[in-house]
Enzyme design. Structure first.
Site, PDB file in Angstrom:
ATOM      1  N   ASP A  34       0.720  -1.143  -0.084  1.00  0.00           N
ATOM      2  CA  ASP A  34       0.153   0.037  -0.071  1.00  0.00           C
ATOM      3  C   ASP A  34       0.876   1.298  -0.209  1.00  0.00           C
ATOM      4  OD1 ASP A  34      -1.845  -1.937   0.202  1.00  0.00           O
ATOM      5  OD2 ASP A  34      -2.837  -0.968   1.869  1.00  0.00           O
ATOM      6  N   GLU A  36       3.747   1.771  -1.237  1.00  0.00           N
ATOM      7  CA  GLU A  36       4.484   2.012  -2.492  1.00  0.00           C
ATOM      8  C   GLU A  36       3.379   2.532  -3.349  1.00  0.00           C
ATOM      9  OE1 GLU A  36       6.997  -1.203  -4.681  1.00  0.00           O
ATOM     10  OE2 GLU A  36       6.570  -1.979  -2.711  1.00  0.00           O
ATOM     11  N   ASP A  38       0.639   4.142  -2.504  1.00  0.00           N
ATOM     12  CA  ASP A  38       0.530   5.733  -2.010  1.00  0.00           C
ATOM     13  C   ASP A  38       1.550   6.654  -2.510  1.00  0.00           C
ATOM     14  OD1 ASP A  38      -1.780   4.910  -0.796  1.00  0.00           O
ATOM     15  OD2 ASP A  38      -1.058   4.945   1.361  1.00  0.00           O
ATOM     16  N   SER A  83     -35.466  -4.075 -18.553  1.00  0.00           N
ATOM     17  CA  SER A  83     -35.373  -4.816 -17.268  1.00  0.00           C
ATOM     18  C   SER A  83     -35.747  -6.131 -17.827  1.00  0.00           C
ATOM     19  CB  SER A  83     -35.992  -4.115 -16.304  1.00  0.00           C
ATOM     20  OG  SER A  83     -37.559  -3.912 -16.859  1.00  0.00           O
ATOM     21  N   LYS A 115     -27.962 -12.719 -10.162  1.00  0.00           N
ATOM     22  CA  LYS A 115     -28.625 -11.459 -10.204  1.00  0.00           C
ATOM     23  C   LYS A 115     -28.079 -10.593  -9.034  1.00  0.00           C
ATOM     24  CE  LYS A 115     -33.070  -9.418 -11.541  1.00  0.00           C
ATOM     25  NZ  LYS A 115     -32.910  -8.429 -10.358  1.00  0.00           N
ATOM     26  N   ASP A 117     -27.675  -7.603  -6.733  1.00  0.00           N
ATOM     27  CA  ASP A 117     -28.636  -6.895  -5.979  1.00  0.00           C
ATOM     28  C   ASP A 117     -27.901  -5.171  -5.909  1.00  0.00           C
ATOM     29  OD1 ASP A 117     -31.089  -5.786  -5.336  1.00  0.00           O
ATOM     30  OD2 ASP A 117     -31.076  -6.677  -3.444  1.00  0.00           O
ATOM     31  N   ARG A 136     -29.283   3.606 -14.836  1.00  0.00           N
ATOM     32  CA  ARG A 136     -30.174   3.091 -15.846  1.00  0.00           C
ATOM     33  C   ARG A 136     -31.380   4.091 -16.044  1.00  0.00           C
ATOM     34  NH1 ARG A 136     -34.799  -0.024 -14.816  1.00  0.00           N
ATOM     35  NH2 ARG A 136     -35.556  -0.908 -16.602  1.00  0.00           N
ATOM     36  N   GLU A 170     -23.685  -4.013 -12.861  1.00  0.00           N
ATOM     37  CA  GLU A 170     -24.284  -3.788 -11.658  1.00  0.00           C
ATOM     38  C   GLU A 170     -23.422  -3.328 -10.590  1.00  0.00           C
ATOM     39  OE1 GLU A 170     -27.476  -4.270 -12.172  1.00  0.00           O
ATOM     40  OE2 GLU A 170     -28.312  -4.429 -10.075  1.00  0.00           O
ATOM     41  N   TYR A 222     -21.741  -7.277 -16.787  1.00  0.00           N
ATOM     42  CA  TYR A 222     -22.613  -8.300 -17.487  1.00  0.00           C
ATOM     43  C   TYR A 222     -22.885  -8.408 -19.006  1.00  0.00           C
ATOM     44  CZ  TYR A 222     -26.377  -6.103 -15.571  1.00  0.00           C
ATOM     45  OH  TYR A 222     -27.270  -5.149 -15.027  1.00  0.00           O
ATOM     46  N   LYS A 286     -29.964 -16.451 -19.672  1.00  0.00           N
ATOM     47  CA  LYS A 286     -29.908 -15.585 -20.862  1.00  0.00           C
ATOM     48  C   LYS A 286     -29.627 -16.732 -22.080  1.00  0.00           C
ATOM     49  CE  LYS A 286     -27.688 -11.864 -18.651  1.00  0.00           C
ATOM     50  NZ  LYS A 286     -26.618 -10.757 -18.298  1.00  0.00           N
ATOM     51  N   LYS A 310     -36.484 -14.834  -9.292  1.00  0.00           N
ATOM     52  CA  LYS A 310     -36.457 -14.109  -8.148  1.00  0.00           C
ATOM     53  C   LYS A 310     -36.581 -14.993  -7.004  1.00  0.00           C
ATOM     54  CE  LYS A 310     -36.405  -9.503  -9.106  1.00  0.00           C
ATOM     55  NZ  LYS A 310     -37.553  -8.680  -8.873  1.00  0.00           N
ATOM     56  N   CYS A 407     -29.644   6.783  32.947  1.00  0.00           N
ATOM     57  CA  CYS A 407     -29.403   7.950  33.846  1.00  0.00           C
ATOM     58  C   CYS A 407     -30.188   8.933  34.273  1.00  0.00           C
ATOM     59  CB  CYS A 407     -27.930   8.379  33.461  1.00  0.00           C
ATOM     60  SG  CYS A 407     -28.038   9.489  32.198  1.00  0.00           S
ATOM     61  N   CYS A 422     -27.919  10.640  24.692  1.00  0.00           N
ATOM     62  CA  CYS A 422     -27.769  10.981  26.100  1.00  0.00           C
ATOM     63  C   CYS A 422     -26.279  11.795  26.043  1.00  0.00           C
ATOM     64  CB  CYS A 422     -27.850   9.866  27.145  1.00  0.00           C
ATOM     65  SG  CYS A 422     -27.015  10.200  28.736  1.00  0.00           S
ATOM     66  N   CYS A 427     -23.218   8.623  32.142  1.00  0.00           N
ATOM     67  CA  CYS A 427     -24.214   7.932  32.194  1.00  0.00           C
ATOM     68  C   CYS A 427     -23.741   6.501  32.185  1.00  0.00           C
ATOM     69  CB  CYS A 427     -25.152   8.228  30.877  1.00  0.00           C
ATOM     70  SG  CYS A 427     -25.990   6.782  30.178  1.00  0.00           S
TER      71      CYS A 427
HETATM   72  S1  IVH Z   1     -28.895  -8.645 -17.758  1.00  0.00           S
HETATM   73  C1  IVH Z   1     -31.728  -6.734 -21.178  1.00  0.00           C
HETATM   74  N1  IVH Z   1     -27.624  -9.892 -15.725  1.00  0.00           N
HETATM   75  O1  IVH Z   1     -31.413  -7.049 -13.129  1.00  0.00           O
HETATM   76  C2  IVH Z   1     -30.945  -7.533 -20.026  1.00  0.00           C
HETATM   77  N2  IVH Z   1     -29.213  -8.043 -15.150  1.00  0.00           N
HETATM   78  O2  IVH Z   1     -34.379  -6.775 -14.535  1.00  0.00           O
HETATM   79  C3  IVH Z   1     -30.651  -6.711 -18.903  1.00  0.00           C
HETATM   80  N3  IVH Z   1     -29.044  -7.351 -12.882  1.00  0.00           N
HETATM   81  O3  IVH Z   1     -31.765  -3.981 -14.373  1.00  0.00           O
HETATM   82  C4  IVH Z   1     -29.963  -7.015 -17.799  1.00  0.00           C
HETATM   83  N4  IVH Z   1     -27.591  -8.841 -12.279  1.00  0.00           N
HETATM   84  O4  IVH Z   1     -30.244  -4.155 -13.082  1.00  0.00           O
HETATM   85  C5  IVH Z   1     -28.425  -8.810 -15.971  1.00  0.00           C
HETATM   86  N5  IVH Z   1     -26.139 -10.656 -14.252  1.00  0.00           N
HETATM   87  C6  IVH Z   1     -27.227  -9.878 -14.473  1.00  0.00           C
HETATM   88  C7  IVH Z   1     -27.710  -9.212 -13.685  1.00  0.00           C
HETATM   89  C8  IVH Z   1     -28.780  -7.987 -13.946  1.00  0.00           C
HETATM   90  C9  IVH Z   1     -28.159  -7.645 -12.081  1.00  0.00           C
HETATM   91  C10 IVH Z   1     -30.188  -6.210 -12.686  1.00  0.00           C
HETATM   92  C11 IVH Z   1     -30.337  -5.100 -13.734  1.00  0.00           C
HETATM   93  C12 IVH Z   1     -31.376  -5.176 -14.508  1.00  0.00           C
HETATM   94  C13 IVH Z   1     -32.014  -6.078 -13.633  1.00  0.00           C
HETATM   95  C14 IVH Z   1     -33.208  -6.977 -14.611  1.00  0.00           C
END
Ligand code: IVH
Length: 667
Positions: A34, A36, A38, A83, A115, A117, A136, A170, A222, A286, A310, A407, A422, A427
């Site tokens: 670190d 080096e 910095d 989405s 996926k 978050d 987005r 993401e 991704y 996909k 989901k 207290c 407080c 206390c």
């Molecule tokens: S693909 C058209 N891959 O999930 C394809 N999305 O509703 C677009 N997300 O808005 C998304 N991990 O924010 C894809 N490995 C992943 C993902 C991912 C998270 C989110 C992304 C997107 C939502 C899909």
């Protein structure tokens, strides 16, 4: 130095620093210390300020956050950021597979990905330069957040590609950073974030990019948006290509030939999900072949070639029996919901922090309510909402008290804080919390002094402040409940031994606001003795790397207090060491546990700076390498350790946590 020389040095520094960044943040395999790193950054900043016209937007010096903006610029997405449609069960997944096959009338393979978050973002590169980053937004129009995204060190500021390209992914906040951030927010009386996603989004939507820079965000890329290139024919090739370009992609993706394989992958992650160091809320499936993707096309809202499975929300219903108040070390009074025990996401939940009164009002939570519980970020139990249908005459409104429950002194609401505090320095609740902190593992590490014993000692009036711990007599302790001859002797020995601790433990133990274990170590190493530190003023303190305004101010104020001065003096008289005893580079002991060992450091360290750990181990004859192999003798795993930890486990390599490292170094 003339301009040409400066330019040459700047170029070289940037190349080196970019490489170090990549190794550290994308490969999790640093090759330099670190310090080096910095030094190089400092030198780069110095040269760039001498020749401001040589400063470029891709300079790694730009990652620390720039001037705050007045507002975000809007950005149009030429290719909309869509989405995905959702699947909630196996049947939905089979339906998706059926639709895909019917649409194509041929063999198909899928790529399954986690996926993540977080927050979907788009990154544009032109002539290899990262020129624009955007949220987005509504899918067609987002906000330009380039300077915030530049603070994410796994995002390359330059790539080796002349074509203009837009990549998507993401941005997220790792669980650990989320927990630490919320803890800090709670202690400072600020509103906590509900989950890591909100924390990531909140950080990236700050006009002041210095805030994002301090938030430990990360990203997985991704997909590719706009890009004039037809050479790649599948999504999996794109993922590989993104990786080759230096982007961080998630390693857990898998190519599946059948929907059965997809389902098995999904099920695997339902179970494995808690072990990840970041949050996922599902699995994205996909169609791999890009030509097939094109043929399948889109519905009005979503692509037909992908779907998001989901995870079921892990919620449970229970009864809120009571609201308890606790007073923390800094005096913040926090309400906690006491619940009828209920199982959520694998563990039994009986308590959930309600954080502050505003939140209780907002959710209209009353004592006796039936409530829905979940784990925020799958970690912290949280009351999601009240089941209003179950309301009767029985529920009672809750009001925060005007006075401290410990207290009885008046509570205050400091400016800009949501919390009640407080401010009585004597206390008892704060004193007890302060003592518990003092003896805790990262502080003085006194074995045998758990919370219960501390409370007992306090309540029996044997210990009122830190100094009293060192005045305890055998006879006092023998009178306590559950304390035999043996445990008393052990405890006294542990207390005595703690007097020899190196300065940083004492500094952290004092509980100076904003001074964490790492900062305490930095301070101890810098000043070497408490005298030097006490006499340092604000200006001297902010000179030190890693010590910011807020911390410097808090330290200076702390040591200005006559009470603090008296405490230090008393501790000194009681025989506590007030000096830094950490290893110096020049120390070369003959024999050590690290001698001739090949050692890998991974994950985030909380007590040591990575560089310091490395230096100390090397000083003791250990060899630090970047990756785990059969030749590795020892893996030291900090928080959020990932693939290296699993690999070490597979190979049966010895694994230590940071505390074990500290103990070995202290010896
Ligand atoms: S693909 C058209 N891959 O999930 C394809 N999305 O509703 C677009 N997300 O808005 C998304 N991990 O924010 C894809 N490995 C992943 C993902 C991912 C998270 C989110 C992304 C997107 C939502 C899909």
């Amino acid at each position: 130095m003339d301009r040409a020389q400066a330019n040459k040095e700047i170029e070289q520094l940037r190349t080196e620093i970019n490489q170090y960044n990549y190794e550290y943040h994308v490969l999790d395999s640093p090759s330099v210390s670190d310090s080096e790193y910095d030094k190089k950054i400092q030198r780069l900043i110095e040269l760039e300020s001498m020749y401001p016209d040589l400063l470029t937007p891709d300079s790694p010096s730009q990652r620390v956050g720039g001037e705050p903006l007045d507002a975000f610029r809007k950005v149009q997405h030429t290719i909309p950021m869509l989405s995905l449609g959702n699947a909630f069960n196996e049947e939905d997944l089979r339906d998706f597979d059926r639709r895909v096959r019917e649409g194509l009338n041929e063999e198909v393979s899928y790529v399954c990905e986690l996926k993540i978050d977080g927050l979907a973002v788009s990154l544009r590169y032109e002539d290899g330069l990262f020129t624009q980053g955007a949220t987005r937004g509504d899918g067609t129009e987002g906000e330009e957040i380039t300077s915030n995204l530049k603070t994410i060190r796994s995002i390359p500021l330059r790539i080796d590609l002349d074509d203009a390209i837009e990549v998507r992914g993401e941005a997220f906040m790792p669980k650990k950073s989320f927990l630490a951030l919320n803890e800090k927010k709670d202690a400072n009386g600020e509103e906590p974030f509900a989950n890591p996603r909100n924390a990531a989004a909140g950080s990236l939507r700050q006009l002041d990019s210095k805030i994002a820079a301090a938030r430990n965000l990360d990203i997985f890329l991704y997909s590719v948006g706009q890009w004039e290139d037809g050479t790649l024919s599948s999504h999996s090739e794109r993922l590989d290509y993104l990786k080759t370009l230096g982007f961080k992609t998630n390693p857990e993706w898998k190519k599946c030939q059948t929907i059965e394989e997809v389902i098995a992958y999904v099920q695997g992650w339902v179970e494995n999900r808690p072990n990840l160091s970041y949050e996922i809320d599902g699995i994205v499936i996909k169609v791999d072949n890009l030509e097939q993707q094109e043929r399948l096309g889109f519905t009005a809202k979503n692509p037909r070639w992908a779907i998001a499975y989901k995870f079921p929300a892990e919620e449970a219903i229970t009864k809120l029996i009571d609201i308890e108040l606790s007073v923390g070390r800094t005096g913040v009074v926090t309400p906690t919901a006491i619940l009828e025990p209920v199982k959520v996401a694998g563990t039994t939940v009986q308590r959930a922090s309600l954080h502050n009164e505003d939140l209780i009002r907002e959710k209209d939570i009353r004592i006796g309510d039936t409530v829905v519980i979940k784990k925020a970020g799958d970690i912290i139990p949280e009351v999601v909402r009240v089941v209003k249908d179950k309301r009767s005459e029985e529920q009672q409104l809750f009001h925060m008290p005007k006075k401290c429950p410990a207290c009885d002194s008046e509570l205050v609401r400091l400016e800009e804080e949501v919390a009640l505090r407080c401010i009585n320095p004597s206390c008892p609740a704060q004193l007890i919390e302060g003592l518990i902190h003092f003896v805790s593992r990262n502080a003085m590490n006194i074995d045998g002094l758990g919370e219960k014993v501390v409370i007992q000692l306090f309540e029996e009036k044997l210990v009122h402040d830190i100094a009293d711990l060192y005045k305890l007599e055998k006879e006092d302790l023998l009178e306590l409940e559950r304390m035999g001859e043996k445990s008393v002797t052990n405890l006294l020995e542990a207390i005595e031994a703690s007097k020899q601790n190196s300065l940083e433990r004492l500094l952290f133990g004092l509980g100076i606001r904003f001074v964490g274990a790492k900062a305490a170590r930095t301070l101890a190493e810098h000043f070497l003795s408490i005298e030097q530190l006490v006499s340092a003023n604000f200006e001297e303190l902010i000179e030190i790397n890693e010590i910011g305004d807020k911390m410097a101010d808090s330290i200076a104020r702390y040591f200005d207090e006559p009470q603090a001065k008296a405490l230090i003096q008393e501790l000194q008289q009681l025989g506590l060491n007030m000096e830094y005893k950490g290893l110096r580079k020049t120390d070369q002991p003959e024999d050590s546990v690290f001698k001739d060992k090949t050692i890998v450091l991974t994950g985030k360290l909380e007590i040591f700076a990575r560089e310091e750990a490395k230096q100390q181990i090397e000083a003791l004859g250990g060899k630090i390498t970047g990756s785990v192999s059969k030749k590795t003798d020892l893996l030291i795993a900090g928080a959020d350790a990932g693939s290296k930890l699993s690999k070490a486990e597979q190979l049966g390599v010895e694994i230590w946590d940071e505390e074990q490292l500290r103990q070995a170094l202290d010896n």
